[in-house]
Write a protein that holds these residues in place. Structure first.
Motif, short mmCIF file in Angstrom:
data_model
loop_
_atom_site.label_atom_id
_atom_site.label_comp_id
_atom_site.label_asym_id
_atom_site.label_seq_id
_atom_site.Cartn_x
_atom_site.Cartn_y
_atom_site.Cartn_z
N THR A 152 0.82 -1.21 0.00
CA THR A 152 0.00 0.00 0.00
C THR A 152 0.85 1.27 0.00
O THR A 152 0.31 2.37 0.06
CB THR A 152 -0.96 0.04 1.20
OG1 THR A 152 -0.20 0.10 2.41
CG2 THR A 152 -1.90 -1.16 1.20
N TYR A 154 0.16 4.38 2.35
CA TYR A 154 -1.07 5.19 2.30
C TYR A 154 -2.04 4.85 3.44
O TYR A 154 -2.73 5.74 3.94
CB TYR A 154 -1.78 5.03 0.95
CG TYR A 154 -1.04 5.71 -0.17
CD1 TYR A 154 -0.90 7.09 -0.21
CD2 TYR A 154 -0.48 4.98 -1.20
CE1 TYR A 154 -0.22 7.73 -1.23
CE2 TYR A 154 0.21 5.60 -2.24
CZ TYR A 154 0.33 6.97 -2.24
OH TYR A 154 1.01 7.60 -3.25
N LYS A 185 -0.82 6.72 6.43
CA LYS A 185 -1.16 8.15 6.34
C LYS A 185 -2.62 8.38 6.73
O LYS A 185 -2.93 9.35 7.43
CB LYS A 185 -0.91 8.67 4.93
CG LYS A 185 0.56 8.75 4.56
CD LYS A 185 0.74 9.19 3.13
CE LYS A 185 2.20 9.15 2.72
NZ LYS A 185 2.39 9.50 1.30
N ALA A 186 -3.51 7.51 6.28
CA ALA A 186 -4.93 7.65 6.63
C ALA A 186 -5.12 7.47 8.14
O ALA A 186 -5.89 8.21 8.77
CB ALA A 186 -5.76 6.62 5.87
N ASN A 211 -8.75 13.81 2.63
CA ASN A 211 -7.39 13.26 2.63
C ASN A 211 -7.37 11.79 3.04
O ASN A 211 -6.59 11.01 2.49
CB ASN A 211 -6.47 14.08 3.53
CG ASN A 211 -6.07 15.39 2.88
OD1 ASN A 211 -6.06 15.52 1.66
ND2 ASN A 211 -5.75 16.38 3.70
N ILE A 212 -8.23 11.41 3.96
CA ILE A 212 -8.32 9.99 4.32
C ILE A 212 -8.82 9.20 3.12
O ILE A 212 -8.26 8.17 2.75
CB ILE A 212 -9.24 9.77 5.54
CG1 ILE A 212 -8.57 10.34 6.81
CG2 ILE A 212 -9.54 8.28 5.73
CD1 ILE A 212 -9.47 10.34 8.04
N ASN A 248 -6.05 8.92 0.49
CA ASN A 248 -5.02 7.96 0.88
C ASN A 248 -5.50 6.52 0.75
O ASN A 248 -4.76 5.65 0.29
CB ASN A 248 -4.54 8.24 2.31
CG ASN A 248 -3.53 9.36 2.34
OD1 ASN A 248 -2.47 9.28 1.75
ND2 ASN A 248 -3.87 10.43 3.03
N ASN A 268 -5.51 5.76 -2.95
CA ASN A 268 -4.13 5.53 -3.41
C ASN A 268 -3.63 4.15 -2.97
O ASN A 268 -2.88 3.50 -3.71
CB ASN A 268 -3.20 6.62 -2.89
CG ASN A 268 -3.42 7.94 -3.60
OD1 ASN A 268 -3.96 7.99 -4.70
ND2 ASN A 268 -3.01 9.02 -2.97
N ALA A 269 -4.06 3.71 -1.80
CA ALA A 269 -3.69 2.37 -1.34
C ALA A 269 -4.25 1.32 -2.28
O ALA A 269 -3.57 0.34 -2.61
CB ALA A 269 -4.18 2.15 0.09
N LYS A 287 -13.37 2.70 3.27
CA LYS A 287 -13.38 3.91 2.41
C LYS A 287 -14.77 4.43 2.18
O LYS A 287 -14.97 5.64 2.07
CB LYS A 287 -12.69 3.57 1.08
CG LYS A 287 -12.38 4.79 0.24
CD LYS A 287 -11.56 4.42 -0.98
CE LYS A 287 -12.47 4.00 -2.08
NZ LYS A 287 -11.78 3.82 -3.36
#
Length: 79
Positions: free
Chosen positions: A16, A19, A22-23, A43-44, A47, A50-51, A76
């Motif tokens: 991942t 990411y 980061k979340a 932003n969560i 991320n 992106n994962a 998500k």
């Protein structure tokens, strides 16, 4: 929903590219979303998205990719 509740194997988590971490950091920094702004939620979501992309690009076996993406998407959807 807490991003750290995403159930991934260590092999899946490695794919991942950080990411998920980061979340989780954003989630914790906002006092478990109590002080979160729209930007934090976005932003969560970004991320986690992106994962998913990183998982798709990885060399994981297909079934591991599918299960990882399903687990990420379960969380998500709340963002």
């Amino acid at each position: 929903m807490d991003p750290s509740s995403i159930n991934l194997t260590s092999e899946q988590l490695e794919c991942t590219d950080g990411y998920i971490k980061k979340a989780i950091d954003i989630y914790e920094k906002t006092d478990h979303l109590k002080t979160a702004t729209t930007k934090d939620f976005n932003n969560i979501y970004i991320n986690l998205s992106n994962a998913v992309c990183s998982i798709l690009k990885s060399n994981l076996k297909f079934d591991l990719k599918v299960s990882a993406i399903e687990n990420i998407n379960k969380v998500k959807q709340y963002y």
